[in-house]
Design a protein around this motif. Structure first.
Motif, PDB file in Angstrom:
ATOM      1  N   PRO A 222     -25.921  46.154 -20.027  1.00 20.71           N
ATOM      2  CA  PRO A 222     -25.661  47.085 -21.102  1.00 20.71           C
ATOM      3  C   PRO A 222     -24.098  46.615 -21.567  1.00 20.71           C
ATOM      4  CG  PRO A 222     -25.345  47.879 -18.700  1.00 20.71           C
ATOM      5  CD  PRO A 222     -26.176  46.842 -18.443  1.00 20.71           C
ATOM      6  N   LYS A 223     -23.443  46.038 -20.790  1.00 25.72           N
ATOM      7  CA  LYS A 223     -22.236  45.707 -21.380  1.00 25.72           C
ATOM      8  C   LYS A 223     -22.347  44.582 -22.526  1.00 25.72           C
ATOM      9  CE  LYS A 223     -19.876  45.964 -16.774  1.00 25.72           C
ATOM     10  NZ  LYS A 223     -19.676  44.996 -15.729  1.00 25.72           N
ATOM     11  N   MET A 224     -23.098  43.532 -22.036  1.00 25.71           N
ATOM     12  CA  MET A 224     -23.273  42.517 -22.979  1.00 25.71           C
ATOM     13  C   MET A 224     -24.087  42.860 -24.378  1.00 25.71           C
ATOM     14  SD  MET A 224     -22.898  39.345 -23.901  1.00 25.71           S
ATOM     15  CE  MET A 224     -22.231  38.438 -22.473  1.00 25.71           C
ATOM     16  N   GLU A 225     -25.183  43.871 -23.859  1.00 23.15           N
ATOM     17  CA  GLU A 225     -25.783  44.252 -25.078  1.00 23.15           C
ATOM     18  C   GLU A 225     -25.115  45.015 -26.043  1.00 23.15           C
ATOM     19  OE1 GLU A 225     -29.090  43.263 -25.973  1.00 23.15           O
ATOM     20  OE2 GLU A 225     -28.635  41.815 -24.281  1.00 23.15           O
ATOM     21  N   SER A 226     -24.381  45.927 -25.339  1.00 20.15           N
ATOM     22  CA  SER A 226     -23.328  46.748 -26.344  1.00 20.15           C
ATOM     23  C   SER A 226     -22.366  45.912 -27.172  1.00 20.15           C
ATOM     24  CB  SER A 226     -22.642  47.786 -25.556  1.00 20.15           C
ATOM     25  OG  SER A 226     -21.737  47.222 -24.884  1.00 20.15           O
ATOM     26  N   MET A 227     -22.109  44.642 -26.397  1.00 22.73           N
ATOM     27  CA  MET A 227     -21.040  43.718 -27.417  1.00 22.73           C
ATOM     28  C   MET A 227     -21.778  43.260 -28.569  1.00 22.73           C
ATOM     29  SD  MET A 227     -19.152  41.925 -24.075  1.00 22.73           S
ATOM     30  CE  MET A 227     -18.490  40.496 -24.982  1.00 22.73           C
ATOM     31  N   LYS A 228     -23.224  42.865 -28.204  1.00 25.07           N
ATOM     32  CA  LYS A 228     -24.056  42.252 -29.274  1.00 25.07           C
ATOM     33  C   LYS A 228     -24.073  43.267 -30.319  1.00 25.07           C
ATOM     34  CE  LYS A 228     -26.798  39.326 -26.489  1.00 25.07           C
ATOM     35  NZ  LYS A 228     -27.906  38.831 -25.760  1.00 25.07           N
ATOM     36  N   GLU A 229     -24.261  44.427 -29.851  1.00 24.46           N
ATOM     37  CA  GLU A 229     -24.629  45.582 -30.740  1.00 24.46           C
ATOM     38  C   GLU A 229     -23.505  45.981 -31.585  1.00 24.46           C
ATOM     39  OE1 GLU A 229     -26.484  48.921 -29.146  1.00 24.46           O
ATOM     40  OE2 GLU A 229     -26.420  49.978 -30.925  1.00 24.46           O
TER      41      GLU A 229
END
Lengths: 290, 374
Positions: A222-229
């Motif tokens: 979730p952390k990495m994906e929210s950063m990507k988003e």
């Protein structure tokens, strides 16, 4: 070699090797009448090699074939059967499982290295075959149908069989994504302490998503994906369509972002400068990602 | 995790099942010292380690041998990360402390615990490096490939390092350990700048992840004894693992270091958990449940192909730790295997621009990177 009445032969296969030759009646008749066939190898009680030919001959109404009759000797019969298959390194796990069952039934465990050498070039074939035997039927089928490799399946063995079933049946998932998604589901399940039912529900949601790979990654990371988003949103709202490409460092690991652009005219340069000014105004949003 | 300790003989009794000694190491003093503890085990004198049967190539076997070639080198460091110029000396290779995250698992799987029973070649090399760098701090230690003190009461080699290097003002020789095994060192007369380094973690993490080591209380008690005897000490928060409630756990552990006199703490290092893909596989294989809970966090692959927490998560953790240790203001606190960016974000500057860390990170001449011998 003798001409045997194949009608009377016991039809239980010695080892249920996969069928890979399919002949029609006409082909079989020509083969047999002209003698263009390798005689089946049989014992009094089983067919060591030649099931396919015997089966198609019977269907063609042929009752007699030249056969090699060999003595009953479990080890020699097994080695002969494997050699005659002539498929070293290409036996499926269900076949290896059948061979292992035969070894155990006939107490041939002391000869495993010799038998392994007929099945594969390196190593003991029983190591992963044993593990295959412990897997649920759905997973075994997936391995035999080349939907998943044995190593991944064994690592994922704590997942409910339904999870495999859902993922195998999902047409949107490629071979390589399948492994990744299963691994992510397992890790989410362990991290969040999901029950079997919750895990199955999660899998359904992932499989139903437009992009199952992205959907699984969002839950697992979730952390990495929210950063990507956040980065992707930032790019859309600032530089998209301006001629500037903005790139984040791999894994947001590093000290800066890369901006690329080409200048072909003064007008274009002015547009780039205006866009970079916009980037500058909201740069805090960008740098907090690192 | 051991919470009490009575004597070394009992401790060593059940660690190994057999001993091999290469002929060339048979008469070293260290070998003879060790034999008195290991007399109950089958012991074979061998021409070369190559003749140890494959089924004995594991951590149940102790191999005592002589060092070969260059035994001192620069810590291999990590590509893309700041290196602290630490020198590592071959002495003890492998240990039996069973830490879940140990990098040695990924490349010492089929190797006995190996002891290079002659410390003199390493000592001579460290002296020579120190002589070439008279104006620089030379930090050297024996704890990179094994625990410096786990077997030292048997072999008694660290005391030779300490005594031999004591007259060099620029050498800081470190014995890094997760044990309380310091008693045999306390009476050394000339300690020079010798440092006993203790790897520390919250008791909860020691209990879960450092299963065959010794409690934090025992380590800190040993550190206290070392300080009282005149040694310098160091502390290593490495690996820091961001388990649930990590802030409280690590704050409590860091607070315990404030009890030590600042001037006796030579340095404190910080490093968050990191692992290679191969190590993760090994960790999962060895875990009874087939997985390691703390690896279910989010990690990114860094320039050295090792996985670490996401950069800003690491920065949060390391800044937090730095804050906890801030009362020890004059003690060098540095990060192990971290990038320049993280240094800038946590310390506000690269290590060579920091007054406290300058001497640690200054380049040492005349040393090459250490190639591990497997």
């Amino acid at each position: 070699m003798e001409l045997y009445n194949i009608i009377n032969l016991p039809k239980e296969p010695f080892i249920p090797f996969r069928k890979y030759i399919s002949r029609n009646q006409e082909e079989t008749e020509i083969l047999v009448s002209e003698g263009y066939y390798q005689p089946p190898v049989i014992t009094e009680n089983s067919i060591i090699w030649g099931n396919d030919l015997i089966e198609s001959a019977e269907k063609a109404g042929i009752s007699k074939l030249w056969c090699h009759l060999v003595a009953e000797n479990p080890l020699e019969n097994l080695l002969a059967a494997l050699r005659l298959q002539n498929r070293k390194n290409n036996f499926s796990f269900s076949e290896k499982s059948a061979v292992l069952a035969y070894i155990r039934k006939n107490h041939l465990e002391d000869h495993i290295s010799m038998i392994s050498a007929e099945i594969q070039d390196e190593g003991d074939f029983t190591i992963y075959t044993d593990k295959y035997d412990t897997l649920p039927e759905t997973v075994k089928d997936g391995i035999d149908e080349n939907l998943i490799d044995i190593k991944t399946a064994v690592l994922m063995k704590d997942l409910p069989a339904e999870v495999f079933d859902i993922i195998f049946r999902c047409g949107k998932i490629s071979y390589s994504s399948r492994r990744i998604i299963l691994k992510e589901i397992l890790e989410i399940s362990r991290r969040d302490g999901l029950t079997q039912d919750e895990c199955i529900r999660l899998t359904r949601d992932i499989a139903d998503a437009d992009n199952p790979g992205e959907s699984a990654a969002k839950i697992r990371y979730p952390k990495m994906e929210s950063m990507k988003e956040a980065f992707s949103n930032y790019v859309s709202s600032t530089v998209k369509g301006s001629g500037i490409t903005l790139e984040a460092p791999q894994g947001f690991e590093g000290s800066g972002f890369t901006a690329r652009f080409q200048i072909k005219s003064v007008t274009q340069l002015e547009r780039i400068i205006r866009t970079l000014e916009k980037v500058k105004e909201s740069a805090d949003q960008l740098f907090k990602l690192l | 995790m051991q919470t009490s300790f009575s004597n070394y003989s009992d401790y060593y009794k059940n660690i190994f099942k057999r001993v091999y000694i290469t002929q060339d190491a048979e008469n070293y003093r260290a070998t003879r010292n060790a034999i008195s503890y290991l007399g109950h085990l089958p012991c074979s004198i061998i021409r070369s380690k190559d003749i140890i049967p494959p089924e004995h190539m594991n951590r149940d076997t102790l191999l005592i041998t002589s060092p070969r070639g260059k035994t001192v080198g620069k810590c291999p460091g990590s590509k893309g990360h700041m290196c602290c110029n630490y020198l590592t000396a071959d002495l003890y290779l492998g240990c039996t402390l069973g830490c879940s995250y140990c990098i040695m698992k990924s490349y010492l799987n089929f190797a006995p615990v190996t002891v290079y029973a002659d410390p003199m070649p390493s000592i001579q090399q460290i002296k020579s490096i120190a002589a070439q760098n008279p104006d620089r701090t030379v930090r050297a230690g024996t704890g990179e490939t094994g625990d410096s003190l786990q077997f030292d009461p048997m072999f008694r080699m660290s005391e030779i390092f300490v005594q031999e290097l004591s007259s060099y003002p620029n050498i800081f020789f470190e014995m890094k350990t997760k044990t309380p095994f310091v008693d045999h060192l306390l009476d050394i007369k000339h300690k020079g700048n010798a440092v006993i380094g203790f790897s520390v973690n919250p008791p909860e993490i020691i209990q879960e992840q450092e299963t065959d080591t010794f409690s934090l209380d025992m380590r800190l008690e040993a550190a206290r004894k070392a300080v009282d005897a005149g040694f310098n000490v160091a502390f290593h928060f490495d690996p820091i693992i961001a388990v649930k409630d990590w802030e409280n756990l690590y704050a409590r552990t860091a607070a315990r270091l404030l009890e030590f006199p600042k001037e006796k703490i030579s340095w404190i290092s910080l490093g968050t958990i990191r692992y290679s893909a191969r190590l993760k596989e090994k960790m999962e294989e060895e875990s009874p449940s087939g997985y390691v809970p703390y690896l279910l966090d989010e990690f990114v692959r860094c320039a050295d192909n090792k996985y670490r927490y996401i950069q800003h998560e690491r920065e949060n953790i390391l800044s937090f730790m730095r804050q906890q240790l801030s009362p020890l203001d004059c003690v060098p606190v540095y990060m192990c295997m971290e990038s320049r960016t993280v240094w800038n974000n946590v310390f506000g500057a690269a290590p060579l621009k920091s007054k406290n860390n300058f001497s640690i990170f200054q380049h040492i001449n005349g040393v090459r990177k250490h190639i591990r011998k497997n």
